[in-house]
Design a protein around this motif. Sequence first.
Motif, PDB file in Angstrom:
ATOM      1  N   THR A  70      38.896  29.039  46.533  1.00  0.00           N
ATOM      2  CA  THR A  70      37.921  29.825  45.790  1.00  0.00           C
ATOM      3  C   THR A  70      37.318  28.932  44.719  1.00  0.00           C
ATOM      4  O   THR A  70      38.054  28.315  43.940  1.00  0.00           O
TER       5      THR A  70
ATOM      6  N   MET B  35      35.173  29.182  41.521  1.00  0.00           N
ATOM      7  CA  MET B  35      34.691  30.208  40.608  1.00  0.00           C
ATOM      8  C   MET B  35      33.908  29.593  39.474  1.00  0.00           C
ATOM      9  O   MET B  35      34.080  28.430  39.121  1.00  0.00           O
TER      10      MET B  35
ATOM     11  N   ALA C  33      40.305  35.367  43.108  1.00  0.00           N
ATOM     12  CA  ALA C  33      41.105  34.149  43.113  1.00  0.00           C
ATOM     13  C   ALA C  33      42.493  34.363  43.704  1.00  0.00           C
ATOM     14  O   ALA C  33      43.020  33.494  44.404  1.00  0.00           O
ATOM     15  N   SER C  34      43.031  35.537  43.485  1.00  0.00           N
ATOM     16  CA  SER C  34      44.413  35.783  43.915  1.00  0.00           C
ATOM     17  C   SER C  34      44.572  35.840  45.439  1.00  0.00           C
ATOM     18  O   SER C  34      45.679  35.763  45.949  1.00  0.00           O
TER      19      SER C  34
ATOM     20  N   SER D 260      43.223  33.656  47.595  1.00  0.00           N
ATOM     21  CA  SER D 260      43.060  32.362  48.248  1.00  0.00           C
ATOM     22  C   SER D 260      44.222  31.437  47.935  1.00  0.00           C
ATOM     23  O   SER D 260      45.053  31.740  47.078  1.00  0.00           O
TER      24      SER D 260
ATOM     25  N   ARG E   4      43.942  28.314  46.896  1.00  0.00           N
ATOM     26  CA  ARG E   4      43.649  27.314  45.866  1.00  0.00           C
ATOM     27  C   ARG E   4      42.451  27.793  45.061  1.00  0.00           C
ATOM     28  O   ARG E   4      41.511  28.367  45.626  1.00  0.00           O
ATOM     29  N   ASN E   5      42.469  27.533  43.768  1.00  0.00           N
ATOM     30  CA  ASN E   5      41.380  27.957  42.903  1.00  0.00           C
ATOM     31  C   ASN E   5      40.779  26.778  42.161  1.00  0.00           C
ATOM     32  O   ASN E   5      41.495  25.976  41.565  1.00  0.00           O
TER      33      ASN E   5
ATOM     34  N   VAL F 281      37.857  26.126  39.232  1.00  0.00           N
ATOM     35  CA  VAL F 281      36.966  26.801  38.288  1.00  0.00           C
ATOM     36  C   VAL F 281      35.984  25.797  37.717  1.00  0.00           C
ATOM     37  O   VAL F 281      36.371  24.708  37.267  1.00  0.00           O
TER      38      VAL F 281
ATOM     39  N   ASP G 126      41.924  23.431  38.455  1.00  0.00           N
ATOM     40  CA  ASP G 126      42.098  23.243  39.893  1.00  0.00           C
ATOM     41  C   ASP G 126      43.579  23.397  40.193  1.00  0.00           C
ATOM     42  O   ASP G 126      44.386  22.548  39.815  1.00  0.00           O
TER      43      ASP G 126
ATOM     44  N   ASN H 276      47.512  28.211  44.620  1.00  0.00           N
ATOM     45  CA  ASN H 276      47.993  29.563  44.399  1.00  0.00           C
ATOM     46  C   ASN H 276      49.116  29.831  45.394  1.00  0.00           C
ATOM     47  O   ASN H 276      48.898  29.896  46.595  1.00  0.00           O
TER      48      ASN H 276
END
Lengths: 407, 247
Positions: free
Chosen positions: B38, B40, B209-210, B212, B214-215, B217, B226, B229
């Motif tokens: 994700t 964001m 985000a929750s 996926s 990996r997040n 931003v 980075d 998750n």
Amino acid sequence: MSVNFGNLFKIALRALSNNKFRGFLTMLGIIIGVASVITMLAIGQGSKRSIQDQISQMGSNMLSIDPGMGMMGGVRQDPSSMQTLKFADYQSIVAQCHFISAATPVVNASGQVIYGAKNAPTSVTGVNPDFLNIRKYSIADGEMFSLQNSKQLDKVCVIGHTVDSTLFSAGENPIGKIIRFKNTPFRVIGVLTEKGYSMGQDQDNIILAPYSTVQKRILAINYLNSIMVSATYESVADSAKQEIVSILRANHHLSDSQDNDFSVRSQKDLITMLSSTSDLMTILLAAIAGISLLVGGIGIMNIMYVSVTERTREIGLRMSIGARGMDILLQFLFEAILLSVTGGVIGVIVGIGASLMVQSLFAWPIFIQWYTVFLSFAVCTATGIFFGWYPARKAANLDPIEAIRYE
Amino acid sequence: MNYLIEVKNLKRYYKVGTETVHALRGVSFSIAAGEFVTIMGSSGSGKTTLLNLLGCLDTATEGDYYLEGISVKEMNKDQRAMLRNRKIGFVFQSYNLLPKTTAIENVELPLVYNPSFSSHERKAKAVEMLENVGLGDRLHHTSAQLSGGQQQRVAIARALINEPAIILTDEATGNLDTRTSYEILSLFQQLHQEQGRTIIFITHNPELASFSSRNIVLKDGKIVHDSLNTNIASAQEMLLQLPKQDD
């Protein structure tokens, strides 16, 4: 580079069927343009054909030999007063020319013809029997005079339909009656079939008599006004013309430096002269019709621009999933061509229909030349490509990033 | 390790009048095959610019981008179009389906630009993909006859048909209600977990985000966060927790 035209065709067809009425209105411009080009050319060609037909009714193989301009004691003379054509010239032509099927000497005398209490202005044409063949006359009643009548200077004549109806009351048989022309009595032995008007001249106001009778008894001259011959085929008319020129030049003892003292004109020369006016007419009509085709093309361009703007997001999407600029260009170009070609096909059908309608309603002569049909069709396709190009290029040059988010 | 995507110090400037806008100010990361990432960021963070670059719609001002080891920077427009056609599947916020066109025809569209597929193969593949996203009974419905969620499923099927290396989605749930959003998210999770698809989800919505693995931003053109998750929420479970609807 690979282009799948089947796909392009399907895409274009779908896009057009999504906007049927708009597509039809756009095509209408092309339809009217093509239909009017075809109809105008059909009318123009038809009138040209009808002039040609009228001329060939007079005998399309006919050549007429007239005395030309000449000098007499240093004074240039009017051709009609020239006395250069003799019966001997006629004899030479008949004897030596290979490409002719018929020939007649011609002498003309005009004046009043009188029968009983009635009289009419007309002309007596002195000819021999070949004249009927050359000018495509035929005998309706009675008979034609013969070469024998010519030799004997017989005072016999064949009259045209107009002369018949002016001099004789209805139901009266003119055969055997004596009519008077310049105090010379002629016995009517035949009546010509009615031929009608050609180029403003009443072809039935005519009296035919043996050339020798007219030449000696009425005119008292020793020359001919003209000689008419008929070429064996239309295609050898030019050869016949050349032959006659050389025969007459020899007969008239003309040296190389001297001009002809006669003229030989074929019907082809006449056709060329008269067709040039109708050709000009045709070009003018076609030009006006061509302008409407141009307007139709501009209509296509206009609607393609609208279409490109309307479908900006579609273009953006297609590009983002892998369409190249060329794919988009061809897609819109194909759409424009499909519009113009469909319009062209309908236009051809409407044009032929309209031509046939003009023919049956107004009895105008029409003639559809098939090359004009193919030509207008080709022009249509070219119109589609020409006017579709700029909108299609505009579509192909869109930035996919902006196009996909276009509102 | 071989990464599917390698981004090195990517910068993108735009000239707007006399000013230069720095949309991306040097971004570096790598994504391996099978990740669900994700990306964001709020409005103006540069996430749309990054999406355009990752999707090969645009080229960077500076820095390098390798997709399956191929440098995109050197490519011309047509080459990038070809690359998008073979390697990338897009899912947009507003579906971008062609109007008055059936689901099958929408889905087969990417293959129209790939000459190695015949018309028959395209159709068969499109049907397979639509069944894959649960629309086996909507094959011949036009866009207008489908709900928002169904339209987005068609768009996802369209993104899958070319067997892309990555699926790029831009606010894919942005136009959908909560329930449908979870349904679509659940579909993406399923594609990721069961079929091992690499998915890059670009959104402004931190709630997503929750779901996926990996997040990333973005803020003001730079990566500020980075992380992997490990506690992936299940969209399917969220869906079950929603109050039952009467219809």
